[in-house]
Design a protein around this motif. Structure first.
Motif, PDB file in Angstrom:
ATOM      1  N   ASP A 123      -7.061  12.505  -2.605  1.00 35.66           N
ATOM      2  CA  ASP A 123      -7.163  11.072  -2.857  1.00 35.66           C
ATOM      3  C   ASP A 123      -6.019  10.311  -2.184  1.00 35.66           C
ATOM      4  OD1 ASP A 123      -9.412  11.578  -4.367  1.00 35.66           O
ATOM      5  OD2 ASP A 123      -8.398  11.372  -6.303  1.00 35.66           O
ATOM      6  N   ASN A 169      -4.696   7.468   4.992  1.00 32.72           N
ATOM      7  CA  ASN A 169      -5.437   7.277   6.239  1.00 32.72           C
ATOM      8  C   ASN A 169      -5.935   5.845   6.381  1.00 32.72           C
ATOM      9  OD1 ASN A 169      -5.052   9.905   7.089  1.00 32.72           O
ATOM     10  ND2 ASN A 169      -6.949  10.633   6.165  1.00 32.72           N
ATOM     11  N   LYS A 170      -6.306   5.217   5.289  1.00 31.28           N
ATOM     12  CA  LYS A 170      -6.736   3.824   5.327  1.00 31.28           C
ATOM     13  C   LYS A 170      -5.563   2.912   5.690  1.00 31.28           C
ATOM     14  CE  LYS A 170     -10.478   4.319   2.004  1.00 31.28           C
ATOM     15  NZ  LYS A 170     -10.952   3.996   0.649  1.00 31.28           N
ATOM     16  N   MET A 171      -4.376   3.319   5.291  1.00 35.68           N
ATOM     17  CA  MET A 171      -3.181   2.525   5.551  1.00 35.68           C
ATOM     18  C   MET A 171      -2.827   2.542   7.034  1.00 35.68           C
ATOM     19  SD  MET A 171       0.450   3.039   3.681  1.00 35.68           S
ATOM     20  CE  MET A 171       1.776   3.151   4.863  1.00 35.68           C
ATOM     21  N   THR A 182      -6.474  10.220   1.583  1.00 37.28           N
ATOM     22  CA  THR A 182      -7.512   9.248   1.933  1.00 37.28           C
ATOM     23  C   THR A 182      -6.939   7.830   1.949  1.00 37.28           C
ATOM     24  OG1 THR A 182      -9.211  10.668   0.957  1.00 37.28           O
ATOM     25  CG2 THR A 182      -9.769   8.347   1.271  1.00 37.28           C
ATOM     26  N   ARG A 183      -6.146   7.508   0.924  1.00 39.72           N
ATOM     27  CA  ARG A 183      -5.495   6.197   0.876  1.00 39.72           C
ATOM     28  C   ARG A 183      -4.504   6.043   2.022  1.00 39.72           C
ATOM     29  NH1 ARG A 183      -3.310   5.350  -5.102  1.00 39.72           N
ATOM     30  NH2 ARG A 183      -2.472   3.495  -4.125  1.00 39.72           N
ATOM     31  N   GLU A 228       0.835  -1.203   0.000  1.00 43.11           N
ATOM     32  CA  GLU A 228       0.000   0.000   0.000  1.00 43.11           C
ATOM     33  C   GLU A 228       0.869   1.251   0.000  1.00 43.11           C
ATOM     34  OE1 GLU A 228      -0.239  -2.108   2.801  1.00 43.11           O
ATOM     35  OE2 GLU A 228      -1.844  -3.385   2.094  1.00 43.11           O
TER      36      GLU A 228
END
Length: 89
Positions: free
Chosen positions: A80, A86-88, A83-84, A36
């Motif tokens: 974008d 933060n998911k990580m 956001t990615r 990721e």
């Protein structure tokens, strides 16, 4: 000309900060070299190259409008990527 220089600095700082945040998250989670994280870094570098090329374009009809579009693209791509990111974490 100052706005072009500022835009280039903004592109560099924003995307550089995102890449740095990936390294910080990976280090804190002890998951260095995660898929990721690598994907986010690759996308940030690709976005940097694209946006700098757009800023350096000379054959545009309305330069001011073009630079506003580049700034809007930076904001969208940065959002974008964050956001990615933060998911990580």
């Amino acid at each position: 000309m100052a706005s072009i220089r500022d835009l280039k600095k903004d592109i560099n700082y924003v995307l550089g900060d995102i890449i740095e945040a990936v390294y910080i998250i990976e280090n804190s989670n002890q998951s260095e070299g995660s898929k990721e994280g690598s994907a986010i870094i690759d996308k940030a570098i690709e976005t940097f190259d694209t946006l700098i090329a757009q800023v350096n374009q000379k054959d545009v009809t309305d330069r001011k409008k073009h630079l506003k579009e580049v700034r809007a693209s930076l904001q969208k791509e940065a959002t974008d990527l964050v956001t990615r990111l933060n998911k990580m974490g």
